[in-house]
Motif scaffolding. Sequence first.
Motif, mmCIF file in Angstrom:
data_model
loop_
_atom_site.group_PDB
_atom_site.id
_atom_site.type_symbol
_atom_site.label_atom_id
_atom_site.label_comp_id
_atom_site.label_asym_id
_atom_site.label_seq_id
_atom_site.Cartn_x
_atom_site.Cartn_y
_atom_site.Cartn_z
ATOM 1 N N LEU A 98 -9.671 3.337 -11.773
ATOM 2 C CA LEU A 98 -8.327 3.906 -11.758
ATOM 3 C C LEU A 98 -8.282 5.205 -10.953
ATOM 4 O O LEU A 98 -7.291 5.465 -10.263
ATOM 5 C CB LEU A 98 -7.830 4.156 -13.184
ATOM 6 N N LEU A 99 -9.311 5.999 -11.037
ATOM 7 C CA LEU A 99 -9.364 7.216 -10.227
ATOM 8 C C LEU A 99 -9.382 6.901 -8.736
ATOM 9 O O LEU A 99 -8.788 7.619 -7.936
ATOM 10 C CB LEU A 99 -10.588 8.045 -10.591
ATOM 11 N N SER A 100 -10.039 5.813 -8.366
ATOM 12 C CA SER A 100 -10.066 5.450 -6.946
ATOM 13 C C SER A 100 -8.703 4.955 -6.469
ATOM 14 O O SER A 100 -8.409 5.013 -5.284
ATOM 15 C CB SER A 100 -11.133 4.380 -6.697
ATOM 16 N N LEU A 101 -7.868 4.489 -7.387
ATOM 17 C CA LEU A 101 -6.543 3.992 -7.015
ATOM 18 C C LEU A 101 -5.441 5.034 -7.170
ATOM 19 O O LEU A 101 -4.275 4.738 -6.904
ATOM 20 C CB LEU A 101 -6.186 2.776 -7.877
ATOM 21 N N GLN A 102 -5.771 6.238 -7.555
ATOM 22 C CA GLN A 102 -4.778 7.255 -7.853
ATOM 23 C C GLN A 102 -3.865 7.536 -6.660
ATOM 24 O O GLN A 102 -2.643 7.593 -6.816
ATOM 25 C CB GLN A 102 -5.490 8.527 -8.297
ATOM 26 N N LEU A 103 -4.413 7.697 -5.476
ATOM 27 C CA LEU A 103 -3.603 7.959 -4.296
ATOM 28 C C LEU A 103 -2.707 6.764 -3.971
ATOM 29 O O LEU A 103 -1.543 6.941 -3.582
ATOM 30 C CB LEU A 103 -4.486 8.307 -3.106
ATOM 31 N N LEU A 104 -3.220 5.558 -4.164
ATOM 32 C CA LEU A 104 -2.409 4.365 -3.928
ATOM 33 C C LEU A 104 -1.213 4.324 -4.875
ATOM 34 O O LEU A 104 -0.102 3.995 -4.458
ATOM 35 C CB LEU A 104 -3.256 3.102 -4.104
ATOM 36 N N PHE A 105 -1.416 4.665 -6.137
ATOM 37 C CA PHE A 105 -0.306 4.704 -7.092
ATOM 38 C C PHE A 105 0.775 5.670 -6.632
ATOM 39 O O PHE A 105 1.953 5.347 -6.661
ATOM 40 C CB PHE A 105 -0.797 5.106 -8.482
ATOM 41 N N VAL A 106 0.364 6.852 -6.209
ATOM 42 C CA VAL A 106 1.334 7.852 -5.754
ATOM 43 C C VAL A 106 2.096 7.351 -4.533
ATOM 44 O O VAL A 106 3.332 7.470 -4.464
ATOM 45 C CB VAL A 106 0.634 9.195 -5.457
ATOM 46 N N LEU A 107 1.396 6.765 -3.571
ATOM 47 C CA LEU A 107 2.054 6.289 -2.354
ATOM 48 C C LEU A 107 3.035 5.155 -2.640
ATOM 49 O O LEU A 107 4.138 5.122 -2.084
ATOM 50 C CB LEU A 107 1.007 5.833 -1.341
ATOM 51 N N VAL A 108 2.666 4.225 -3.502
ATOM 52 C CA VAL A 108 3.564 3.115 -3.831
ATOM 53 C C VAL A 108 4.766 3.623 -4.614
ATOM 54 O O VAL A 108 5.898 3.182 -4.380
ATOM 55 C CB VAL A 108 2.813 2.011 -4.610
ATOM 56 N N ILE A 109 4.560 4.557 -5.524
ATOM 57 C CA ILE A 109 5.685 5.102 -6.289
ATOM 58 C C ILE A 109 6.676 5.782 -5.363
ATOM 59 O O ILE A 109 7.888 5.551 -5.451
ATOM 60 C CB ILE A 109 5.169 6.077 -7.373
ATOM 61 N N VAL A 110 6.187 6.591 -4.447
ATOM 62 C CA VAL A 110 7.079 7.292 -3.517
ATOM 63 C C VAL A 110 7.777 6.303 -2.588
ATOM 64 O O VAL A 110 8.964 6.451 -2.287
ATOM 65 C CB VAL A 110 6.286 8.341 -2.706
ATOM 66 N N ASN A 111 7.068 5.269 -2.166
ATOM 67 C CA ASN A 111 7.624 4.315 -1.214
ATOM 68 C C ASN A 111 8.658 3.377 -1.844
ATOM 69 O O ASN A 111 9.653 3.038 -1.208
ATOM 70 C CB ASN A 111 6.492 3.498 -0.596
ATOM 71 N N LYS A 112 8.443 2.962 -3.069
ATOM 72 C CA LYS A 112 9.267 1.910 -3.654
ATOM 73 C C LYS A 112 10.277 2.364 -4.699
ATOM 74 O O LYS A 112 10.987 1.533 -5.251
ATOM 75 C CB LYS A 112 8.360 0.855 -4.307
ATOM 76 N N VAL A 113 10.365 3.651 -4.999
ATOM 77 C CA VAL A 113 11.289 4.094 -6.032
ATOM 78 C C VAL A 113 12.729 3.827 -5.590
ATOM 79 O O VAL A 113 13.080 3.990 -4.431
ATOM 80 C CB VAL A 113 11.061 5.586 -6.394
#
Length: 112
Positions: free
Chosen positions: A11-26
Amino acid sequence: MSRLVKVGMYLLSLQLLFVLVIVNKVDIDINICLGCTYLPWPEISKLAQKNLLLLVYVVMLGASAVFYTVFVSIISDAKDGPIRIGDLEDKNAEHLVFLATYIILFGWVQFG
């Protein structure tokens, strides 16, 4: 290493991906007043239904933040000093296959 630690590191390795997807798809409707003292529940449920996958990403981001704090506390209690690595030898290219699979999968999830 326990499974919980492995899941936490993943999950720590995916942290940046989570942030990018949240910003992109909100998808927030402009007509909703987020600063108001009264926000009707039907509007909140409509917003949650439109962004259900993003809510899951936010929960996973929160879980990775919890794992981060746990790992920082574990590391701060460590008594071992830094370890010097003398030689490094590349045995195979499995890490490249994993990385390519990883990027292709999450690129498909985001844009698919």
